[in-house]
Design an enzyme around this catalytic site. Structure first.
Site, PDB file in Angstrom:
ATOM      1  N   ARG A  37      50.640  71.313  83.044  1.00 36.66           N
ATOM      2  CA  ARG A  37      52.207  71.717  83.235  1.00 36.66           C
ATOM      3  C   ARG A  37      52.232  73.231  82.611  1.00 36.66           C
ATOM      4  O   ARG A  37      52.185  73.343  81.473  1.00 36.66           O
ATOM      5  CB  ARG A  37      53.350  70.881  82.872  1.00 36.66           C
ATOM      6  CG  ARG A  37      54.428  71.362  83.753  1.00 36.66           C
ATOM      7  CD  ARG A  37      55.724  70.625  83.225  1.00 36.66           C
ATOM      8  NE  ARG A  37      55.965  70.972  81.777  1.00 36.66           N
ATOM      9  CZ  ARG A  37      55.924  70.221  80.554  1.00 36.66           C
ATOM     10  NH1 ARG A  37      55.939  68.940  80.839  1.00 36.66           N
ATOM     11  NH2 ARG A  37      56.458  71.038  79.626  1.00 36.66           N
ATOM     12  N   GLU A  57      54.392  78.640  78.218  1.00 33.42           N
ATOM     13  CA  GLU A  57      53.073  78.145  77.784  1.00 33.42           C
ATOM     14  C   GLU A  57      52.436  77.241  78.861  1.00 33.42           C
ATOM     15  O   GLU A  57      53.253  76.844  80.072  1.00 33.42           O
ATOM     16  CB  GLU A  57      53.167  77.093  76.599  1.00 33.42           C
ATOM     17  CG  GLU A  57      54.215  75.725  76.945  1.00 33.42           C
ATOM     18  CD  GLU A  57      54.473  75.087  75.654  1.00 33.42           C
ATOM     19  OE1 GLU A  57      53.429  75.026  74.866  1.00 33.42           O
ATOM     20  OE2 GLU A  57      55.035  74.258  75.513  1.00 33.42           O
ATOM     21  N   ASN A 117      50.601  73.676  79.139  1.00 30.71           N
ATOM     22  CA  ASN A 117      50.438  72.327  78.782  1.00 30.71           C
ATOM     23  C   ASN A 117      49.182  71.711  79.338  1.00 30.71           C
ATOM     24  O   ASN A 117      49.125  71.364  80.471  1.00 30.71           O
ATOM     25  CB  ASN A 117      51.536  71.269  78.843  1.00 30.71           C
ATOM     26  CG  ASN A 117      52.641  71.729  78.175  1.00 30.71           C
ATOM     27  OD1 ASN A 117      52.641  71.949  76.695  1.00 30.71           O
ATOM     28  ND2 ASN A 117      53.746  72.417  78.679  1.00 30.71           N
ATOM     29  N   SER A 155      54.773  66.254  79.808  1.00 34.16           N
ATOM     30  CA  SER A 155      55.724  65.131  79.891  1.00 34.16           C
ATOM     31  C   SER A 155      56.349  65.188  81.110  1.00 34.16           C
ATOM     32  O   SER A 155      56.509  66.208  81.799  1.00 34.16           O
ATOM     33  CB  SER A 155      56.679  65.149  78.851  1.00 34.16           C
ATOM     34  OG  SER A 155      56.398  64.818  77.682  1.00 34.16           O
ATOM     35  N   LYS A 193      48.103  77.962  71.794  1.00 31.69           N
ATOM     36  CA  LYS A 193      48.844  79.198  72.094  1.00 31.69           C
ATOM     37  C   LYS A 193      47.895  80.345  71.617  1.00 31.69           C
ATOM     38  O   LYS A 193      47.822  81.476  72.633  1.00 31.69           O
ATOM     39  CB  LYS A 193      50.052  79.137  71.395  1.00 31.69           C
ATOM     40  CG  LYS A 193      50.977  78.246  71.640  1.00 31.69           C
ATOM     41  CD  LYS A 193      52.283  78.200  71.219  1.00 31.69           C
ATOM     42  CE  LYS A 193      52.929  77.365  71.796  1.00 31.69           C
ATOM     43  NZ  LYS A 193      52.755  75.572  71.589  1.00 31.69           N
ATOM     44  N   LYS A 204      55.221  82.010  67.217  1.00 33.44           N
ATOM     45  CA  LYS A 204      55.118  80.464  67.630  1.00 33.44           C
ATOM     46  C   LYS A 204      53.970  80.279  66.788  1.00 33.44           C
ATOM     47  O   LYS A 204      52.662  80.786  66.607  1.00 33.44           O
ATOM     48  CB  LYS A 204      54.546  80.647  68.887  1.00 33.44           C
ATOM     49  CG  LYS A 204      55.707  81.010  69.981  1.00 33.44           C
ATOM     50  CD  LYS A 204      55.091  80.667  71.560  1.00 33.44           C
ATOM     51  CE  LYS A 204      56.340  80.496  72.438  1.00 33.44           C
ATOM     52  NZ  LYS A 204      55.877  80.159  73.828  1.00 33.44           N
ATOM     53  N   GLU A 261      52.530  71.764  69.382  1.00 37.10           N
ATOM     54  CA  GLU A 261      52.899  71.215  70.658  1.00 37.10           C
ATOM     55  C   GLU A 261      54.159  70.512  70.538  1.00 37.10           C
ATOM     56  O   GLU A 261      54.362  70.045  69.326  1.00 37.10           O
ATOM     57  CB  GLU A 261      51.826  70.564  71.507  1.00 37.10           C
ATOM     58  CG  GLU A 261      50.651  71.086  71.668  1.00 37.10           C
ATOM     59  CD  GLU A 261      50.786  72.384  72.500  1.00 37.10           C
ATOM     60  OE1 GLU A 261      51.753  72.471  73.520  1.00 37.10           O
ATOM     61  OE2 GLU A 261      50.015  73.323  72.534  1.00 37.10           O
ATOM     62  N   GLY A 262      54.892  70.117  71.578  1.00 38.28           N
ATOM     63  CA  GLY A 262      56.041  69.122  71.450  1.00 38.28           C
ATOM     64  C   GLY A 262      57.308  69.692  71.282  1.00 38.28           C
ATOM     65  O   GLY A 262      58.478  68.982  71.162  1.00 38.28           O
ATOM     66  N   ARG A 269      63.904  72.087  83.610  1.00 36.09           N
ATOM     67  CA  ARG A 269      64.846  71.772  82.201  1.00 36.09           C
ATOM     68  C   ARG A 269      65.827  73.036  81.892  1.00 36.09           C
ATOM     69  O   ARG A 269      65.549  74.268  81.949  1.00 36.09           O
ATOM     70  CB  ARG A 269      63.879  71.621  80.932  1.00 36.09           C
ATOM     71  CG  ARG A 269      63.018  70.551  81.159  1.00 36.09           C
ATOM     72  CD  ARG A 269      61.842  70.384  80.032  1.00 36.09           C
ATOM     73  NE  ARG A 269      60.991  71.653  80.137  1.00 36.09           N
ATOM     74  CZ  ARG A 269      60.120  71.955  79.138  1.00 36.09           C
ATOM     75  NH1 ARG A 269      59.938  71.351  78.068  1.00 36.09           N
ATOM     76  NH2 ARG A 269      59.213  72.867  79.295  1.00 36.09           N
TER      77      ARG A 269
HETATM   78  N1  GSH Z   1      55.136  61.544  73.714  1.00 39.46           N
HETATM   79  C1  GSH Z   1      55.889  61.990  74.669  1.00 39.46           C
HETATM   80  C2  GSH Z   1      55.549  61.582  76.301  1.00 39.46           C
HETATM   81  O1  GSH Z   1      54.282  61.158  76.298  1.00 39.46           O
HETATM   82  O2  GSH Z   1      56.273  62.063  77.207  1.00 39.46           O
HETATM   83  C3  GSH Z   1      56.370  63.340  74.442  1.00 39.46           C
HETATM   84  C4  GSH Z   1      55.042  64.270  74.615  1.00 39.46           C
HETATM   85  C5  GSH Z   1      55.390  65.748  74.634  1.00 39.46           C
HETATM   86  O3  GSH Z   1      56.029  66.068  73.706  1.00 39.46           O
HETATM   87  N2  GSH Z   1      54.879  66.424  75.530  1.00 39.46           N
HETATM   88  C6  GSH Z   1      55.259  67.863  75.748  1.00 39.46           C
HETATM   89  C7  GSH Z   1      55.891  68.195  76.768  1.00 39.46           C
HETATM   90  O4  GSH Z   1      55.661  68.229  78.036  1.00 39.46           O
HETATM   91  C8  GSH Z   1      54.032  68.795  75.865  1.00 39.46           C
HETATM   92  S1  GSH Z   1      52.634  68.538  74.635  1.00 39.46           S
HETATM   93  N3  GSH Z   1      57.333  68.256  76.680  1.00 39.46           N
HETATM   94  C9  GSH Z   1      58.366  68.455  77.695  1.00 39.46           C
HETATM   95  C10 GSH Z   1      59.752  68.290  76.799  1.00 39.46           C
HETATM   96  O5  GSH Z   1      59.860  67.378  76.144  1.00 39.46           O
HETATM   97  O6  GSH Z   1      60.888  68.966  77.428  1.00 39.46           O
END
Ligand code: GSH
Length: 475
Positions: A129, A145, A147, A152, A310, A364, A368-369, A451
């Site tokens: 993404r 970024e 991913n 997610s 990154k 940064k 991640e996360g 988002r």
């Molecule tokens: N463990 C959770 C899942 O599998 O949905 C979270 C994973 C996560 O934080 N993914 C990040 C993401 O796409 C990329 S490493 N975050 C988007 C957001 O939380 O808005």
């Protein structure tokens, strides 16, 4: 972008009515997450569910930038693939990060082992993404970024588009908005199809897709949406395992096949393993290595994971680097157009400027996360501290140009409560890539994640609790 209409102007009674219907729809259609206030909600499905945090109505977004983000997705897919094949580039670019960042260092160790073994990944699956913000002043769509691991919300984001389309249809007299202007969001089907096709390339009808999960996961319903489509549409079975369980029940056969709890694994889909806390002990690292050594298709492989860091993003933005990986000049130009200013912290001219004008930069770390970035005066303080300390800790960070997206009024729904606020948005476009040796089976964009967050908050993640899920209204 000027909002087509101001949701803050909706009459209170009508707002109440729309919110109520939105909440009912979410509950009935599985647009849900585990409730933070419920202890077991991250462990047991069906317990302690709450509607996902959502924006009440879609956010307007220019068609041209939407088209641009979709068009560039397959090029980014290709780029990740090409970068992943250049082990030396990955190791060298990350060599300074390795010294100061224990997590990246462990990933690089696994990567080195694979290089030593001359491990080849013939079948490669990427579910990415790419996230963007639209800079208000320059009207440029700039990448935040890319991913390559655990992207997610392919499941829930589709539902938000449906929710918004339903609301626009139901309240068309009052809102006068056209539901057709919300683009179809096919992320869940696109990801499931790519996983299913990868599974069939592996060519073992008895094998399963293994979803690597965290021991507690409040975003489990998003993951279950994928598993459900895989089961119902593609007749492929998934199992869910934590890294600790994979360590305990994993077995590597002499021919490279991976068995977990006695089941042959065709595809490993990581929804955990992207953050240091996912590896509380050596056991989890053993599991990661075991999987990497196997012939199962990894989404992502260690090389794909590293290609999404990154530091690599920043290296790719340097002059003449993209040209090493992309053959087509137009492709290079399209990708470069999305790059914001990116610098490493050994660039003294930029450091000086960032200390003087910290509000124009984001610092940064390699994480991640969400929730890890440094803004405003903290940028200055941290840069000064790093200058004085004189050690190599600076290599753990990159600097990025701060992007200023347009601020728009929004109505956000969280825990059944309606909030009116000023907001900014970030658009992510999903990409799926699958190849077997020279045969590219899938290379496409597939759906999106919008988002929206309160404009006074710097951080952006939904999972991290800062933003809400949204959809786009093309203008
Ligand atoms: N463990 C959770 C899942 O599998 O949905 C979270 C994973 C996560 O934080 N993914 C990040 C993401 O796409 C990329 S490493 N975050 C988007 C957001 O939380 O808005």
């Amino acid at each position: 972008v000027k909002p087509v209409f101001d949701p803050h102007n909706i009459e209170p009674e009508l707002l109440q009515e729309i919110s109520y219907d939105a909440l009912v729809w979410c509950s009935l259609h599985g647009l849900v997450v585990g409730d933070r206030n419920s202890q077991r909600s991250g462990k047991v499905p069906g317990v302690g569910m709450v509607h996902a945090p959502v924006s009440l109505l879609p956010m307007s977004f220019p068609s041209s930038h939407w088209k641009q983000a979709c068009e560039v997705a397959p090029i980014f897919n290709e780029l990740v693939d090409r970068v992943s094949l250049d082990g030396k580039f990955l190791q060298e670019s990350l060599s300074r990060t390795k010294k100061v960042d224990a997590f990246t260092s462990r990933l690089l160790d696994i990567h080195s082992k694979m290089l030593e073994m001359n491990k080849k990944e013939d079948i490669r699956l990427g579910l990415h993404r790419s996230d963007y913000m639209l800079d208000e002043q320059t009207k440029l769509l700039l990448q935040i970024e890319l991913n390559t691991i655990s992207s997610s919300f392919p499941g829930l984001s589709c539902l938000v588009s449906e929710l918004h389309r339903m609301l626009l249809h139901q309240f068309r007299e009052q809102l006068s908005l056209d539901p057709q202007r919300i683009p179809k969001n096919d992320a869940v089907n696109g990801f499931a199809e790519a996983l299913a096709k990868a599974w069939s390339e592996y060519n073992n009808p008895r094998a399963v897709i293994m979803v690597v999960v965290q021991p507690e996961e409040r975003n489990m319903y998003d993951q279950h949406w994928l598993s459900t489509v895989l089961k119902e549409r593609h007749h492929v079975r998934t199992i869910r395992k934590t890294l600790a369980e994979i360590n305990a029940g994993g077995e590597l056969l002499p021919d490279g096949k991976l068995l977990v709890a006695g089941e042959a694994v065709a595809v490993i889909y990581f929804r955990a393993g992207y953050t240091p806390t996912d590896y509380p002990s050596e056991l989890e690292w053993r599991a990661r290595l075991l999987m990497e050594q196997s012939s199962a298709i990894k989404c992502p492989s260690i090389s794909y994971h590293l290609a999404g860091t990154k530091k690599i993003q920043q290296e790719l933005a340097k002059p003449n680097v993209l040209e090493r990986f992309l053959d087509n000049k137009d492709d290079v130009a399209k990708v470069r157009r999305c790059f914001a200013g990116l610098w490493s912290l050994d660039d003294s001219k930029i450091i000086k400027d960032a200390i003087e004008r910290p509000e124009l930069y984001v610092m940064k770390p390699q994480r991640e996360g969400g929730g890890n970035n440094i803004y405003d005066d903290d940028v200055k303080e941290n840069l000064l501290r790093l200058q004085q300390s004189g050690n190599e800790e600076e290599a753990a960070y990159i600097l990025m140009q701060r992007i200023f997206p347009a601020v728009s009024p929004a109505v956000l729904l969280r825990d059944g409560i309606t909030y009116k606020d000023q907001s900014v948005s970030e658009l992510g476009v999903y990409g799926a890539y699958l190849r077997n040796k020279t045969n590219v089976i899938i290379n496409d964009h597939c759906g999106y994640l919008m988002r929206t967050k309160v404009s006074s908050s710097n951080e952006g993640g939904v999972a991290a609790g800062f933003a809400v899920l949204d959809s786009i209204y093309l203008v």
